[in-house]
Design a protein around this motif. Structure first.
Motif, short mmCIF file in Angstrom:
data_model
loop_
_atom_site.label_atom_id
_atom_site.label_comp_id
_atom_site.label_asym_id
_atom_site.label_seq_id
_atom_site.Cartn_x
_atom_site.Cartn_y
_atom_site.Cartn_z
N VAL A 65 37.73 42.99 95.26
CA VAL A 65 36.76 43.69 94.54
C VAL A 65 35.27 43.23 94.07
N ARG A 66 34.47 43.96 94.46
CA ARG A 66 32.94 43.53 94.00
C ARG A 66 32.08 44.64 93.83
N GLY A 67 31.16 44.54 92.80
CA GLY A 67 30.31 45.73 92.24
C GLY A 67 31.24 46.91 92.21
N GLU A 68 30.43 48.05 92.36
CA GLU A 68 31.36 49.29 92.47
C GLU A 68 32.28 49.54 93.39
N PRO A 69 33.44 50.07 93.18
CA PRO A 69 34.43 50.38 94.08
C PRO A 69 34.12 51.18 95.01
N GLU A 70 33.76 50.59 96.39
CA GLU A 70 33.34 51.52 97.45
C GLU A 70 34.57 51.83 98.25
N LEU A 71 34.55 52.97 99.01
CA LEU A 71 35.58 53.57 99.88
C LEU A 71 36.27 52.46 100.73
N GLU A 72 35.59 51.74 101.33
CA GLU A 72 36.06 50.70 102.45
C GLU A 72 36.93 49.74 101.75
N VAL A 73 36.55 49.11 100.52
CA VAL A 73 37.01 48.29 99.54
C VAL A 73 38.66 48.59 99.21
N VAL A 74 38.35 50.10 98.54
CA VAL A 74 39.60 50.53 98.17
C VAL A 74 40.79 50.74 99.32
N ALA A 75 40.09 51.28 100.62
CA ALA A 75 40.86 51.54 101.78
C ALA A 75 41.61 50.08 102.21
N ALA A 76 40.97 48.94 102.05
CA ALA A 76 41.62 47.67 102.35
C ALA A 76 42.34 47.08 101.34
N ALA A 77 42.38 47.54 100.02
CA ALA A 77 43.35 47.26 99.17
C ALA A 77 44.49 48.16 99.22
N ILE A 78 44.45 49.15 99.68
CA ILE A 78 45.60 50.13 100.07
C ILE A 78 46.45 49.56 101.08
N GLU A 79 45.67 49.28 102.09
CA GLU A 79 46.47 48.59 103.41
C GLU A 79 47.10 47.13 102.61
N ALA A 80 46.53 46.50 101.90
CA ALA A 80 47.12 45.29 101.49
C ALA A 80 48.42 45.93 100.55
N ALA A 81 48.37 46.64 99.90
CA ALA A 81 49.43 47.14 99.00
C ALA A 81 50.63 47.74 99.86
N ARG A 82 50.29 48.37 101.02
CA ARG A 82 51.30 48.94 101.97
C ARG A 82 51.82 47.99 102.69
N GLY A 83 51.03 46.94 103.20
CA GLY A 83 51.71 45.77 103.94
C GLY A 83 52.40 44.70 103.21
N PHE A 84 52.26 44.49 101.84
CA PHE A 84 52.97 43.79 101.20
C PHE A 84 54.39 44.57 100.59
N ALA A 85 54.21 45.93 100.83
CA ALA A 85 55.41 46.69 100.40
C ALA A 85 55.42 46.52 98.63
N ALA A 86 54.04 46.84 98.05
CA ALA A 86 54.01 46.33 96.57
C ALA A 86 54.83 47.33 95.82
N GLU A 87 55.38 47.16 94.88
CA GLU A 87 56.16 48.14 93.84
C GLU A 87 55.37 48.57 92.60
N VAL A 88 54.56 47.73 92.24
CA VAL A 88 53.69 47.92 91.13
C VAL A 88 52.25 47.11 91.12
N ILE A 89 51.26 47.67 90.84
CA ILE A 89 49.92 47.17 91.10
C ILE A 89 49.40 46.83 89.48
N VAL A 90 48.74 45.61 89.64
CA VAL A 90 48.08 44.94 88.40
C VAL A 90 46.64 44.89 88.78
N GLY A 91 45.78 45.37 87.77
CA GLY A 91 44.45 45.32 87.98
C GLY A 91 44.08 44.46 87.11
#
Length: 185
Positions: A65-91
């Motif tokens: 995460v850096r500055g304003e949440p840009e679409l490509e950063v959010v997309a990368a974070a979503i891929e990380a969550a899916r790849g990890f099989a996250a059950e919960v997210i912590v901001g």
């Protein structure tokens, strides 16, 4: 007439970060922590990892995460969550980290791309649960249902929202703001 709905459990007070493990353990055993470099530099990420692992939670981190949440950063974070099989997210962090975490929780279980929802595709489906750990004061993003994202290619900044995107819990520990400049604290 106006109505205000705030279904977020708020835990606050010096040292309340210690409650994060029990709050997350009730939601899932695989937590993706979404944060930026300042959370890593300040030691907040290390503290969060320690508390979560002590509760038996398996932890992965997305530290992009850096500055304003840009679409490509959010997309990368979503891929990380899916790849990890996250059950919960912590901001963990300021408003941008909160909005990114909220987007990841809300969109990672859904089909399509983040750009589809930014363009107006309805948000239909159940999000992953998420827990907010703000390290700054003033944005309020830890208790809202919307995530403000930006598309640097078009210059458009707008929010994606859903009534189901509220955090389950906000851990508001004033000790986490100590490393921030006074204006942020």
């Amino acid at each position: 007439m106006q109505a205000f709905h705030l279904p977020v459990r708020i835990v606050t007070g010096d040292g309340c970060l210690a409650e994060l493990g029990s709050e997350v353990a009730g939601l899932g055993r695989r937590a993706l922590v979404v944060c930026g470099r300042s959370a890593v530099r300040s030691g907040s990420m290390a503290r969060v990892r320690e508390v979560l692992e002590a509760s038996g939670t398996t932890v992965a981190a997305f530290e992009g995460v850096r500055g304003e949440p840009e679409l490509e950063v959010v997309a990368a974070a979503i891929e990380a969550a899916r790849g990890f099989a996250a059950e919960v997210i912590v901001g963990l962090g300021g408003g941008s980290a909160m909005d990114t975490a909220k987007s990841v929780a809300g969109l990672s279980p859904l089909p399509g791309e983040v750009a589809d929802y930014f363009a107006g595709r309805p948000v239909e489906g159940r999000p992953l649960p998420w827990v907010a750990v703000p390290t700054t004061s003033g944005t309020g993003a830890e208790v809202t249902m919307n995530a403000v994202l930006s598309d640097p290619d078009t210059g458009i900044k707008k929010s994606i929202r859903s009534d189901s995107w509220f955090a389950k819990t906000a851990i508001v520990d004033p000790e986490l703001t100590v490393s921030m400049p006074p204006t942020v604290t």
